[in-house]
Design a protein around this motif. Structure first.
Motif, short mmCIF file in Angstrom:
data_model
loop_
_atom_site.label_atom_id
_atom_site.label_comp_id
_atom_site.label_asym_id
_atom_site.label_seq_id
_atom_site.Cartn_x
_atom_site.Cartn_y
_atom_site.Cartn_z
N ASP A 41 0.82 -1.20 0.00
CA ASP A 41 0.00 0.00 0.00
C ASP A 41 0.86 1.26 0.00
OD1 ASP A 41 -2.34 -1.43 -0.09
OD2 ASP A 41 -2.71 -1.34 2.06
N ARG A 42 2.00 1.22 0.70
CA ARG A 42 2.91 2.36 0.70
C ARG A 42 3.37 2.69 -0.72
NH1 ARG A 42 7.89 1.04 4.27
NH2 ARG A 42 7.01 -1.04 4.39
N LEU A 43 3.80 1.67 -1.45
CA LEU A 43 4.30 1.87 -2.81
C LEU A 43 3.18 2.33 -3.74
CD1 LEU A 43 6.64 -1.24 -3.09
CD2 LEU A 43 7.34 1.15 -2.89
N MET A 44 2.01 1.73 -3.59
CA MET A 44 0.87 2.10 -4.44
C MET A 44 0.48 3.56 -4.19
SD MET A 44 -2.65 2.69 -3.85
CE MET A 44 -3.08 1.66 -2.45
N ARG A 45 0.47 3.98 -2.93
CA ARG A 45 0.05 5.34 -2.59
C ARG A 45 1.04 6.39 -3.09
NH1 ARG A 45 -3.85 5.71 0.58
NH2 ARG A 45 -3.48 3.77 1.71
N ASN A 46 2.31 6.04 -3.14
CA ASN A 46 3.35 7.00 -3.54
C ASN A 46 3.74 6.92 -5.01
OD1 ASN A 46 4.70 8.56 -1.06
ND2 ASN A 46 3.99 6.57 -0.34
N GLU A 47 3.20 5.95 -5.74
CA GLU A 47 3.56 5.79 -7.15
C GLU A 47 3.19 7.00 -8.00
OE1 GLU A 47 5.09 4.02 -10.66
OE2 GLU A 47 5.52 3.89 -8.52
N GLU A 253 5.66 20.57 -4.17
CA GLU A 253 4.67 21.59 -3.80
C GLU A 253 3.60 21.73 -4.89
OE1 GLU A 253 5.18 25.86 -1.53
OE2 GLU A 253 6.53 25.37 -3.17
N ALA A 254 3.99 21.56 -6.13
CA ALA A 254 3.07 21.73 -7.27
C ALA A 254 2.28 20.46 -7.59
CB ALA A 254 3.85 22.18 -8.50
N PHE A 255 2.64 19.34 -6.98
CA PHE A 255 2.03 18.05 -7.28
C PHE A 255 0.51 18.05 -7.17
CE2 PHE A 255 1.13 13.66 -5.36
CZ PHE A 255 0.92 13.05 -6.59
N PRO A 256 -0.11 18.58 -6.10
CA PRO A 256 -1.58 18.51 -5.98
C PRO A 256 -2.31 19.17 -7.14
CG PRO A 256 -0.60 19.13 -3.88
CD PRO A 256 0.50 19.19 -4.90
N ALA A 257 -1.79 20.31 -7.64
CA ALA A 257 -2.44 20.98 -8.76
C ALA A 257 -2.12 20.31 -10.09
CB ALA A 257 -1.99 22.44 -8.81
N ALA A 258 -0.92 19.75 -10.20
CA ALA A 258 -0.50 19.14 -11.46
C ALA A 258 -1.18 17.79 -11.70
CB ALA A 258 1.01 18.96 -11.48
N ASP A 259 -1.44 17.05 -10.62
CA ASP A 259 -2.05 15.72 -10.75
C ASP A 259 -3.05 15.52 -9.60
OD1 ASP A 259 -2.75 13.10 -11.15
OD2 ASP A 259 -0.76 12.26 -10.82
N PRO A 260 -4.23 16.14 -9.68
CA PRO A 260 -5.20 16.06 -8.58
C PRO A 260 -5.59 14.64 -8.19
CG PRO A 260 -5.83 17.77 -10.14
CD PRO A 260 -4.70 17.01 -10.77
N GLU A 261 -5.78 13.76 -9.18
CA GLU A 261 -6.17 12.39 -8.87
C GLU A 261 -5.02 11.63 -8.21
OE1 GLU A 261 -9.26 11.11 -9.00
OE2 GLU A 261 -9.76 13.19 -9.47
N GLY A 262 -3.81 11.84 -8.72
CA GLY A 262 -2.66 11.20 -8.10
C GLY A 262 -2.45 11.68 -6.68
N TYR A 263 -2.69 12.97 -6.45
CA TYR A 263 -2.54 13.51 -5.10
C TYR A 263 -3.59 12.93 -4.16
CZ TYR A 263 -2.33 16.64 -1.14
OH TYR A 263 -2.24 17.13 0.15
N LYS A 264 -4.79 12.71 -4.65
CA LYS A 264 -5.83 12.10 -3.81
C LYS A 264 -5.39 10.72 -3.32
CE LYS A 264 -10.03 14.37 -5.54
NZ LYS A 264 -11.32 14.15 -6.23
N LEU A 265 -4.79 9.93 -4.22
CA LEU A 265 -4.31 8.61 -3.82
C LEU A 265 -3.16 8.74 -2.82
CD1 LEU A 265 -4.42 5.53 -4.19
CD2 LEU A 265 -2.82 5.78 -6.11
N TYR A 266 -2.23 9.63 -3.12
CA TYR A 266 -1.08 9.86 -2.25
C TYR A 266 -1.52 10.26 -0.84
CZ TYR A 266 2.57 12.80 -0.15
OH TYR A 266 3.43 13.40 0.74
N SER A 267 -2.52 11.13 -0.75
CA SER A 267 -2.94 11.68 0.54
C SER A 267 -4.07 10.91 1.21
CB SER A 267 -3.37 13.15 0.36
OG SER A 267 -4.49 13.24 -0.50
#
Length: 306
Positions: A41-47, A253-267
């Motif tokens: 899950d750690r790897l999946m969340r940070n991918e 810092e720009a990640f949430p705006a650049a990839d909103p769906e990826g940031y949702k998984l990460y967070s």
């Protein structure tokens, strides 16, 4: 006809090589993540973050994991990785281990503008344990010696605010190894109580385990909560080029705006979270000095046998 001087010509030839800057020396960026949940899950969340950084920075990006917090701390201390996402206590451990040789730059920012979370103690809802007083003589598990919410903060508060030493209050004190392992141990009856974390009453380690189907809902209840803890920082080695630290920090810092769906998984975003993470805010070493001091206090207490 315009002539180009030898000096100017040499500068033009050298320009492409110089343009890469720090990337000439760091063609692979390695970032470490702590063992708060199982490795899959750690790897999946940070991918999504790994892929985004690789595309944005133009260098290979690898995720470094270890079986415990100390493995990541040792890796950054030994210059094996460039950056890590630490909890506050793990950052303090790395700061101490490197004699201040690490630099915190970013922490998580929530929707309401806060940047903190909480340590909690949990028990089975059907155990009859409703408070720390009820847990006297029972088996208690902390998460990891370098965990902020899983060890340092609850241990410190049990002594300074609750008025007891864990080793004397509980019948047995042990370490589960991670927050998920702590919760699983309580569910299975290995531990009576355990320290873990939560962001709010809708989002925390045991709520996420319920959402993932790892445990049934309604088995785990919170019996204690700490004061708010400053969220841990993205932390760089201080011996890296300053422009590298800034460029990677700005990319994260720009990640949430650049990839909103990826940031949702990460967070670990969920629709029912009343106060989800929305991005990052800049921090410095001063913000975490109290954690460094707390860890020093805890070590002194253990050394003196108090």
């Amino acid at each position: 006809m315009r002539f180009v001087t030898t000096t100017a010509l040499l500068a033009l030839i050298a320009a492409p090589a110089l343009a890469e800057g720090w990337k000439d020396d760091y063609q692979v960026l390695k970032f470490g993540i702590l063992s708060g949940e199982n490795e899959k899950d750690r790897l999946m969340r940070n991918e999504p973050l790994r892929v985004y950084l690789e595309e944005t920075l133009g260098v290979a990006v690898e995720i470094f994991t270890a079986g415990n917090y100390d493995g990541v701390i040792q890796a950054i201390s030994a210059d094996q990785i460039e950056v890590a996402r630490f909890g506050s206590s793990a950052y303090a451990a790395a700061f101490t281990a490197t004699d201040g040789g690490v630099v915190p730059t970013l922490t998580s920012l929530k929707q309401d503008g806060s940047s903190g979370y909480y340590s909690i103690v949990v028990a089975r809802c059907d155990s009859g344990i409703k408070s720390l007083a009820d847990a006297k003589g029972k088996v208690h598990a902390f998460a990891d010696p370098d965990s902020t919410s899983g060890y340092a903060v609850p241990y410190y508060n049990m002594i300074t605010r609750e008025g007891f030493e864990p080793e004397n209050h509980f019948g047995t004190v042990t370490f589960g190894g991670s927050h998920e392992a702590d919760v699983t141990g309580v569910v299975n009856g290995t531990f009576d109580t355990a320290s873990a974390y939560q962001n709010n009453d809708a989002d925390g380690v045991y709520q996420r385990m319920e959402d993932k189907g790892m445990i049934d809902k309604g088995i785990i209840c919170k019996i204690w909560e700490s004061p708010e803890i400053t969220s841990g920082p993205w932390t760089f080695r201080k011996n890296l080029p300053a422009e590298m630290i800034e460029e990677v920090t700005a990319a994260i810092e720009a990640f949430p705006a650049a990839d909103p769906e990826g940031y949702k998984l990460y967070s670990s975003w969920t629709a029912d979270d009343p106060n989800p993470e929305t991005g990052f805010k800049r921090v410095d070493a001063d913000r975490y000095q109290w954690i460094v001091d707390m860890r020093s206090w805890i070590k002194q207490q253990r050394r003196s046998g108090s």
